[in-house]
Enzyme design. Sequence first.
Site, PDB file in Angstrom:
ATOM      1  N   GLU A 140      38.411  45.592  28.514  1.00 28.87           N
ATOM      2  CA  GLU A 140      37.712  46.922  28.497  1.00 28.87           C
ATOM      3  C   GLU A 140      39.043  47.971  28.768  1.00 28.87           C
ATOM      4  O   GLU A 140      39.782  47.817  29.800  1.00 28.87           O
ATOM      5  CB  GLU A 140      36.847  47.110  29.374  1.00 28.87           C
ATOM      6  CG  GLU A 140      35.979  48.416  29.162  1.00 28.87           C
ATOM      7  CD  GLU A 140      34.716  48.587  30.123  1.00 28.87           C
ATOM      8  OE1 GLU A 140      34.411  47.826  30.930  1.00 28.87           O
ATOM      9  OE2 GLU A 140      34.353  49.554  29.889  1.00 28.87           O
TER      10      GLU A 140
ATOM     11  N   HIS B 156      27.120  45.945  41.194  1.00 26.90           N
ATOM     12  CA  HIS B 156      27.219  46.771  40.077  1.00 26.90           C
ATOM     13  C   HIS B 156      27.753  45.819  38.861  1.00 26.90           C
ATOM     14  O   HIS B 156      27.098  46.097  37.624  1.00 26.90           O
ATOM     15  CB  HIS B 156      28.577  47.669  40.252  1.00 26.90           C
ATOM     16  CG  HIS B 156      28.855  48.673  39.172  1.00 26.90           C
ATOM     17  ND1 HIS B 156      28.348  49.948  39.051  1.00 26.90           N
ATOM     18  CD2 HIS B 156      29.547  48.365  38.119  1.00 26.90           C
ATOM     19  CE1 HIS B 156      28.749  50.488  37.810  1.00 26.90           C
ATOM     20  NE2 HIS B 156      29.708  49.662  37.250  1.00 26.90           N
ATOM     21  N   GLU B 157      28.686  45.002  39.077  1.00 29.35           N
ATOM     22  CA  GLU B 157      29.206  44.010  37.868  1.00 29.35           C
ATOM     23  C   GLU B 157      28.207  43.126  37.436  1.00 29.35           C
ATOM     24  O   GLU B 157      27.926  43.006  36.228  1.00 29.35           O
ATOM     25  CB  GLU B 157      30.531  43.247  38.266  1.00 29.35           C
ATOM     26  CG  GLU B 157      31.602  44.193  38.861  1.00 29.35           C
ATOM     27  CD  GLU B 157      31.901  45.438  37.911  1.00 29.35           C
ATOM     28  OE1 GLU B 157      31.619  45.333  36.797  1.00 29.35           O
ATOM     29  OE2 GLU B 157      32.258  46.218  38.461  1.00 29.35           O
TER      30      GLU B 157
ATOM     31  N   GLU C 234      27.749  52.883  32.108  1.00 32.85           N
ATOM     32  CA  GLU C 234      28.245  52.968  33.612  1.00 32.85           C
ATOM     33  C   GLU C 234      27.325  54.064  34.478  1.00 32.85           C
ATOM     34  O   GLU C 234      27.078  53.650  35.553  1.00 32.85           O
ATOM     35  CB  GLU C 234      29.789  53.656  33.550  1.00 32.85           C
ATOM     36  CG  GLU C 234      30.510  52.705  32.906  1.00 32.85           C
ATOM     37  CD  GLU C 234      30.800  51.521  33.525  1.00 32.85           C
ATOM     38  OE1 GLU C 234      30.228  51.053  34.586  1.00 32.85           O
ATOM     39  OE2 GLU C 234      31.488  50.378  32.860  1.00 32.85           O
TER      40      GLU C 234
HETATM   41  N1  B3K Z   1      33.552  48.476  33.228  1.00 33.48           N
HETATM   42  C1  B3K Z   1      34.571  48.263  34.234  1.00 33.48           C
HETATM   43  C2  B3K Z   1      35.713  49.176  34.017  1.00 33.48           C
HETATM   44  C3  B3K Z   1      36.800  49.048  33.069  1.00 33.48           C
HETATM   45  C4  B3K Z   1      38.017  50.138  33.184  1.00 33.48           C
HETATM   46  C5  B3K Z   1      38.741  49.956  31.846  1.00 33.48           C
HETATM   47  N2  B3K Z   1      40.067  50.800  32.080  1.00 33.48           N
HETATM   48  C6  B3K Z   1      34.270  48.095  35.495  1.00 33.48           C
HETATM   49  C7  B3K Z   1      32.918  48.678  35.635  1.00 33.48           C
HETATM   50  O1  B3K Z   1      32.718  49.730  35.725  1.00 33.48           O
HETATM   51  O2  B3K Z   1      32.023  47.947  35.998  1.00 33.48           O
HETATM   52 ZN    ZN Z   2      30.412  49.635  35.477  1.00 30.05          ZN
END
Ligand code: B3K
Ligand code: ZN
Length: 874
Positions: free
Chosen positions: A125, A301-302, A324
């Site tokens: 990402e 969160h993840e 997000e």
């Molecule tokens: N989705 C990733 C963040 C990615 C950043 C890329 N530059 C982590 C998160 O927000 O959960």
């Molecule tokens: Zn995230």
Amino acid sequence: MRAEQPQAVHLADYRVPAFLIDHVDLRIELFEDCALVHSRLNIRRNPADESQARDLVLNGEELGLESLMLDGRPVENHRVDEGFLTVPSVPEHFHLDVTTRIHPRDNTRLEGLYQSSGMFCTQCEAEGFRRITYFLDRPDVMACYRTRIEADREAYPVLLANGNPVDWGELEDGRHQVTWEDPYPKPSYLFAMVAGDLVEKRDEFVTGSGRTIDLRMYVEARNEAKCEHALASLKKAMAWDEEVYGREYDLDIFMVVAVDDFNMGAMENKGLNIFNSSCVLASPETATDAAYDRIESIVAHEYFHNWSGNRVTCRDWFQLSLKEGFTVFRDNQFSADMGSPTVQRIDHVNMLRTAQFAEDAGPMAHPVRPDSYIEIANFYTLTVYEKGAEVVRMIHTLLGPDMFREGSDLYFARHDGQAVTTDDFVSAMEDASSRDLTQFRRWYEQAGTPELRVTDTFDAESGTYTLTIRQSCPATPGQSHKEPFHIPVRMGLIASDGEALPLDAEQNTETVLELTGDEHSFQFSGLAERPVPSLLRGFSAPVKLDYPWTRDQLMFLMSRDPDGFNRWDAGQKLAVDVILSIQQGRDTEVDPRLVEAYRTLLTTPGLDRAMVARMLALPSTAWLIELTDEADVAAIDGARHQVEQTVARALRDELVQVRADHHPGGSYAFEPGQVAARSLSNSALTLLTRIGDEQGREQALAQFEQATNMTDRLAALKALVDSPFSQEREDALARFHADWHHDPQVVEQWFAVQSGSPWIGNVNCVTELLAHPAFDWKNPNKVRMVIGVFAGRNLTHFHSPDGSGHRFLGEQIRRLDAFNPQISAQLAQPLTRWRQYAPHLRDSMAGILRELRDLPDLSRDLYEVVTKSLGESG
Ligand code: B3K
Ligand code: ZN
């Protein structure tokens, strides 16, 4: 200046992809000096595309193209341009076989496939997959992946990818392979693979429907004892998402990997989350309460992304807040449920108001759903994440929890397996609740922090109290005029005896006022006296609110407001007023009422200790800067220091008593009672050492020696470092390093204690840290802990009036930009607010930005940040 100027991408130019990829078959051969990536793509024309494009255009960056075949025949008329591979005149449906050669060992950008401490890992990402192979690297192209990894068995016994393992076995020359299959279609940014010599910690979780999920955490052997907290957090998060959102996990395995070199905190790859070691590994001896807390929320969160992000993903990167903002809101709710909701809210708002408000008021301000970007990596911002979460929170407030849940159920049911927009999210909320959120959508479209001006009148004869609220929003780049927002203002009225007054016929003592126009008046009748208003409870909207509370009223609210957040906020407002009055010469002495308010907090039995610790903390220098035009940092610091010294000297005996009453003994547990007690007791210790108190010195030394956990040990170290006790400081720093030099995560904290110290962290000190043997330019954590903490948190020295802090940062950014542009662009953030500062600071910051802009070889990432900050690109 760069030879060619990077072009912006615009939301208005969005077109559906001309082709779709249904299936991706990857075979990745890993070698020490390179990797060969063989990919077979099953491609078809997109029926929804009207462009009738004949040519297939794939993204690819820094790839060596080794072979290209279409339906089994070599392609000869293709073109490879910067960033693209074009295959002319392709059929309706075909297979494309592509082999690329890449060099993970030399990948210092940490995007795509790279090596970290001897292991291979990925970060795709937002646009990293195109650094692994040619692909339609955009989130609205969702495919099923099968991934076979081949590597030397001894060096890389563990081979992981998304999904479930379906095949494994030995190969020639001591190599082996594992094949993984992910049945869920996903965008390329969620692809991940890992290869390394890692230990596996196992656990399991039984879902509500009775499926047993294998939980596996992979770490280097030295970190084996640091997995427990993350696994416990993961199980809590899995249970919570079932209970609160009705979301169950979908694969049979959920894997978490810790890597040391990572550009951010963690990544939600499908079934294979990859974490920065500092955001997942913990033991009582090495991690603080704050780290335990952070790990719990990042793991959650993840995990939550599995639904809000992976099952339902973003159509394009302008929609980033779709996943997000919603996921931050979800992890905030989770953290509130795991501990104290009020304390969690205070910490969160404190960060939002200092950092996100600053972003919204600066040259990089953008809407939650941006209209354009040059480099998407620059848009993983506080606005997209934190303001985005506040926007979802407001929907929750307007709809109430039950309707909100119906809305989220509808959203997941309607869009499962799709790539959608923030508008689709709001529509689901509207359709489930029958509420019209047309005007509310402006929160996604308009940048800037709205300002509310509140005035009131009381008609004693009729007992009617009238609140008038006017809203406005300052201009931001590209948006000079703003339409009014739809703003929920949670509030109550309080009588002089502290009683919460009824606001309506149903005798409710709290209500949510909805502001939609530029100005609204709200009337409350039947009141015997003029009440004190308690406004924006729980920070019900991300706005600045102005109401002329007197200092006495703020003291009254500090102890009597039924809303805990507003009790804290009243204390902050009082302290801000006292500090800024001194700084601006309106007062010379510290108002004794502030001292008395703090004395009451310290001596009232039964108060929540975590709350008391928060309330005792003076507003940060960063927040005071945010509230000041032409901020003179040294003057603000001076006033803040005067207030801190006065308060701590006046309350010296009470602080000693707090230490005696509240410091937890016994073995460490990360549980709210202990955490609160440690936080209060350590705040008291900090204040005592700041004033050079002898008993404070002794206590800090004893705590430093005897602490059995990192929270207490680090608090004692910080107390000694930020104090006049110079010999003790030197000894403690040396001792701490000697004890912990073998643990990179602890060394990171040791760096940060120094680079962030207003007492010792000057340019000389941070320059020495850069030369320390433990410092590593290629490790983003070390860079952040020394350079990032200095520029972002140590405002005293970063804004040194001679400009040396600014110059230091400029030099380091320049050096980093050559090999890790994401990090150099992140580090440039503190310079972007240059207009906020007093002329001497402003000129020096802008000068550094101009020097960076004029570099011949600056990266796209940094180019966007510096030119936008200087107001030179739109
Ligand atoms: N989705 C990733 C963040 C990615 C950043 C890329 N530059 C982590 C998160 O927000 O959960
Ligand atoms: Zn995230």
